[in-house]
Scaffold this motif. Sequence first.
Motif, mmCIF file in Angstrom:
data_model
loop_
_atom_site.group_PDB
_atom_site.id
_atom_site.type_symbol
_atom_site.label_atom_id
_atom_site.label_comp_id
_atom_site.label_asym_id
_atom_site.label_seq_id
_atom_site.Cartn_x
_atom_site.Cartn_y
_atom_site.Cartn_z
ATOM 1 N N GLN A 84 11.089 -15.455 -24.169
ATOM 2 C CA GLN A 84 9.767 -14.888 -23.863
ATOM 3 C C GLN A 84 8.673 -15.918 -24.097
ATOM 4 O OE1 GLN A 84 8.653 -12.028 -22.531
ATOM 5 N NE2 GLN A 84 10.806 -11.661 -22.065
ATOM 6 N N VAL A 85 8.740 -16.558 -25.256
ATOM 7 C CA VAL A 85 7.707 -17.517 -25.638
ATOM 8 C C VAL A 85 7.609 -18.650 -24.616
ATOM 9 C CG1 VAL A 85 7.255 -19.340 -27.332
ATOM 10 C CG2 VAL A 85 7.756 -16.999 -28.107
ATOM 11 N N LEU A 86 8.756 -19.099 -24.125
ATOM 12 C CA LEU A 86 8.778 -20.259 -23.228
ATOM 13 C C LEU A 86 8.166 -19.955 -21.870
ATOM 14 C CD1 LEU A 86 9.865 -23.202 -23.255
ATOM 15 C CD2 LEU A 86 10.342 -21.878 -25.285
ATOM 16 N N LYS A 87 8.010 -18.675 -21.554
ATOM 17 C CA LYS A 87 7.445 -18.340 -20.242
ATOM 18 C C LYS A 87 6.043 -18.908 -20.083
ATOM 19 C CE LYS A 87 10.424 -14.543 -19.108
ATOM 20 N NZ LYS A 87 10.657 -13.102 -18.971
ATOM 21 N N GLY A 88 5.347 -19.125 -21.216
ATOM 22 C CA GLY A 88 4.023 -19.724 -21.158
ATOM 23 C C GLY A 88 4.047 -21.229 -20.945
ATOM 24 N N ASP A 141 -4.914 -30.744 -35.045
ATOM 25 C CA ASP A 141 -6.079 -30.265 -34.318
ATOM 26 C C ASP A 141 -5.656 -29.689 -32.961
ATOM 27 O OD1 ASP A 141 -7.109 -33.684 -33.614
ATOM 28 O OD2 ASP A 141 -5.256 -32.583 -33.213
ATOM 29 N N THR A 142 -4.575 -28.937 -32.978
ATOM 30 C CA THR A 142 -4.091 -28.357 -31.734
ATOM 31 C C THR A 142 -4.846 -27.084 -31.382
ATOM 32 O OG1 THR A 142 -2.425 -27.117 -32.933
ATOM 33 C CG2 THR A 142 -1.735 -29.232 -32.020
ATOM 34 N N GLY A 143 -5.819 -26.732 -32.179
ATOM 35 C CA GLY A 143 -6.568 -25.515 -31.865
ATOM 36 C C GLY A 143 -5.948 -24.292 -32.494
ATOM 37 N N GLY A 144 -5.080 -24.521 -33.481
ATOM 38 C CA GLY A 144 -4.517 -23.371 -34.191
ATOM 39 C C GLY A 144 -3.188 -22.950 -33.618
ATOM 40 N N HIS A 145 -2.333 -22.463 -34.484
ATOM 41 C CA HIS A 145 -1.000 -22.014 -34.076
ATOM 42 C C HIS A 145 -0.988 -20.509 -33.885
ATOM 43 C CE1 HIS A 145 1.034 -25.875 -34.757
ATOM 44 N NE2 HIS A 145 0.126 -26.044 -35.694
ATOM 45 N N SER A 146 -0.260 -20.065 -32.882
ATOM 46 C CA SER A 146 -0.088 -18.638 -32.621
ATOM 47 C C SER A 146 1.408 -18.356 -32.582
ATOM 48 C CB SER A 146 -0.721 -18.295 -31.272
ATOM 49 O OG SER A 146 -0.096 -17.163 -30.717
ATOM 50 N N PRO A 147 1.859 -17.200 -33.058
ATOM 51 C CA PRO A 147 3.303 -16.896 -32.999
ATOM 52 C C PRO A 147 3.849 -17.028 -31.582
ATOM 53 C CG PRO A 147 2.113 -15.172 -34.189
ATOM 54 C CD PRO A 147 1.077 -16.128 -33.687
ATOM 55 N N GLY A 148 3.024 -16.745 -30.597
ATOM 56 C CA GLY A 148 3.473 -16.778 -29.205
ATOM 57 C C GLY A 148 3.721 -18.179 -28.678
ATOM 58 N N THR A 198 5.368 -18.794 -39.633
ATOM 59 C CA THR A 198 5.238 -20.221 -39.333
ATOM 60 C C THR A 198 3.824 -20.537 -38.837
ATOM 61 O OG1 THR A 198 7.591 -20.289 -38.773
ATOM 62 C CG2 THR A 198 6.244 -22.137 -38.026
ATOM 63 N N ALA A 199 3.304 -19.702 -37.959
ATOM 64 C CA ALA A 199 1.937 -19.904 -37.464
ATOM 65 C C ALA A 199 0.934 -19.827 -38.617
ATOM 66 C CB ALA A 199 1.605 -18.858 -36.397
ATOM 67 N N ASP A 200 1.057 -18.802 -39.450
ATOM 68 C CA ASP A 200 0.136 -18.636 -40.580
ATOM 69 C C ASP A 200 0.176 -19.838 -41.507
ATOM 70 O OD1 ASP A 200 -0.502 -16.184 -39.612
ATOM 71 O OD2 ASP A 200 0.637 -15.036 -41.108
ATOM 72 N N SER A 201 1.393 -20.267 -41.827
ATOM 73 C CA SER A 201 1.544 -21.352 -42.790
ATOM 74 C C SER A 201 0.978 -22.648 -42.222
ATOM 75 C CB SER A 201 3.024 -21.482 -43.143
ATOM 76 O OG SER A 201 3.208 -22.384 -44.205
ATOM 77 N N LEU A 202 1.253 -22.904 -40.911
ATOM 78 C CA LEU A 202 0.720 -24.120 -40.290
ATOM 79 C C LEU A 202 -0.805 -24.067 -40.220
ATOM 80 C CD1 LEU A 202 3.316 -24.609 -37.403
ATOM 81 C CD2 LEU A 202 2.852 -26.233 -39.269
ATOM 82 N N ASN A 203 -1.354 -22.906 -39.886
ATOM 83 C CA ASN A 203 -2.815 -22.790 -39.813
ATOM 84 C C ASN A 203 -3.449 -22.978 -41.197
ATOM 85 O OD1 ASN A 203 -2.970 -22.392 -37.041
ATOM 86 N ND2 ASN A 203 -2.654 -20.171 -37.222
ATOM 87 N N SER A 204 -2.818 -22.421 -42.226
ATOM 88 C CA SER A 204 -3.340 -22.570 -43.590
ATOM 89 C C SER A 204 -3.342 -24.024 -44.010
ATOM 90 C CB SER A 204 -2.482 -21.772 -44.585
ATOM 91 O OG SER A 204 -2.486 -20.412 -44.249
ATOM 92 N N ALA A 205 -2.303 -24.771 -43.574
ATOM 93 C CA ALA A 205 -2.203 -26.169 -43.975
ATOM 94 C C ALA A 205 -3.230 -27.024 -43.248
ATOM 95 C CB ALA A 205 -0.792 -26.693 -43.691
#
Lengths: 392, 392
Positions: free
Chosen positions: B57-61, B104-111, B93-100
């Motif tokens: 699903q994720v890769l569809k983007g 500068d990828t503009g933030g991580h999203s689970p998707g 994973t998204a939360d932890s990466l964003n907290s760290a």
Amino acid sequence: MSVTAAKGFTAAGIAAGIKENGNPDLALVVNNGPRLAAAGVFTSNRVKAAPVLWSEQVLKGGQLTAVVLNSGGANACTGPKGFQDTHATAEKTADSLNSAGLDDTGGHSPGWIAVCSTGLIGILLPMDKVRRGIDKAVAQLSPHGGEKAAIAIKTTDTVHKTSVVQGDGWTVGGMAKGAGMLAPGLATMLVVLTTDADVDSDSLDKALRAATKVTFDRVDSDGCMSTNDTVLLLASGASQITPEYAEFAEAVRAVCDDLGQQLIRDAEGAGKDIRIEVVNAASEDDAVEVGRSIARNNLLKCAIHGEDPNWGRVLSAIGTTSAAFEPDLLNVAINGVWVCKNGSVGEDRDQVDMRYREVHIVADLAAGTETATIWTNDLTAEYVHENSAYSS
Amino acid sequence: MSVTAAKGFTAAGIAAGIKENGNPDLALVVNNGPRLAAAGVFTSNRVKAAPVLWSEQVLKGGQLTAVVLNSGGANACTGPKGFQDTHATAEKTADSLNSAGLDDTGGHSPGWIAVCSTGLIGILLPMDKVRRGIDKAVAQLSPHGGEKAAIAIKTTDTVHKTSVVQGDGWTVGGMAKGAGMLAPGLATMLVVLTTDADVDSDSLDKALRAATKVTFDRVDSDGCMSTNDTVLLLASGASQITPEYAEFAEAVRAVCDDLGQQLIRDAEGAGKDIRIEVVNAASEDDAVEVGRSIARNNLLKCAIHGEDPNWGRVLSAIGTTSAAFEPDLLNVAINGVWVCKNGSVGEDRDQVDMRYREVHIVADLAAGTETATIWTNDLTAEYVHENSAYSS
């Protein structure tokens, strides 16, 4: 009693010297009539041994007076010379039987004699020994020769295999060999069935195809399909009774089923006999496809060997098929414990008792009402050992 | 250098405690851009693990900022709870990466985060340990973390597998795990490839599919298809170079080929690597079908284990296919000796030297001009042992 349980048949099994170890290696089964009807089913492998090519042709006439079988060499992948040898084997058998004048079938012709061979592929048969062996076998033909014939067709079989079913005044009997390269359509098996029922060749053919489809074709010990598989059914009519077709067909099926079970129990190196019952399939074809996929999954076969009810490997095998099912509706039972329910963890796998030789796997596809049962074996170090040393 | 050979990527591999023996079991690969393009190829098994369903699903983007991988549990056949766990893994994973705040990828999203799992089927992951492990991995992310990531995805692998190909100012690197259940479409493999070439997701997808078709899809160690196979390709664009497509595709193929070879060399219990080259086929599909049939013949695999050039088993495997061929035109060479010519006995089999690990079988179908090469392994007592004891 084997192939001589039915009246009208004689048989012999002798050592012709084809096998270097001196064990029996040539069998002869003779139909003394009055009827000489016959039918046959052969390997679906496109690389067919010379005796298969020969016997397929012979069977087109729907009549056999004799079957000559040898172990110690498959006469497969032997080119034109191999086919000539098979032809010569049938000719020699006809000549020898006619010279002996044992019966009143009106004389034997090579075109009424089926030939079966089993053993290593790619080796020509020692024809001098085969010819002398045929004379010796003809001299020993007996209405009590069925056991000796069954013994003479063994290769890596540890036991000889015979079966008899009695009808009302008629009999179906048979012998089989097969221990490795056991797979569908058919296994590496030679099977000769006889009956004294008075049945024509069309009915024999119909009964035999129906029986093999649900018995030998569903024995899939190691997924390997042989070049030599042959199942023959000969009718002598000596009982002078023509049974109802359904009753006769059931007797043929029962003998095939019994012999098929004996093949599984004697499969090379096996420690477990695995009965894979696929239920609630959308079609019988789906059920067979799923059963075969499970039967051929080496990882599952190793797990069963280790007495490990590893149902994940059952699901991963089902998932490779084209059968109708939804992954989250699949259920799997191993020895009565539903270890997988709705495609996920079910009852406690520690409840599964796998100490006994027979293991029963039920795969519920939840997609219909059809069912099929496939038999296979576990995969063991002994299988590897036997098959890594066979031809050397 | 693995997945961090290409610029723009960081990685980590740590022990999260998922494996009871304390070995590394969680890996993280992060694309720091500027491009975040990605493509993926997944198992064709219809029973798919939760992480496969998620990542498809994720890769569809066409975009990924990170891949989180765990060994020690496949999260397959785990029902709705298993899928929730995969979703929670991506969210954590998204939360932890964003907290760290490392990039500068503009933030991580689970998707935008793919999840891969490998290990035993039918077991839920210990999510508390996974969550703590993700925090630990994020804290250890490094442009030199590729080796550790490759080590953390091992299951029964005896070595970790990495590969790097250099282009003109750009790089393709990767890591792989896989040692059993190796079969087509794909093997039980997790593979993450990275590149700093500036390539869009459509080109990545095209190059990846073309590469896996002739590499991982032709690795068929034991015929068993996994529920978790995933091959991902991520592009960071950090080299600011867009190579010619053909040149880029060849680099991707070369890395896949190298990793595929490493999988075969590390296959569970194997003693031989068998290269099956089918030549003069009427079509590439025919060549692949024949190669696979040979690769899955347990009797042949046992014979190779026993250093026995048993070409009859090659012919019997070819005979089960639907490929175009005539049995009496088939030729087979084993390690350079044409042991079968025109479907019959060829050169002296005693000339075949099988002492070395690599065995080369050529099957000449004499039916056309197409070719394909399939890789497999021999069947050994060690394979049986490893796979009869794996989950117990």
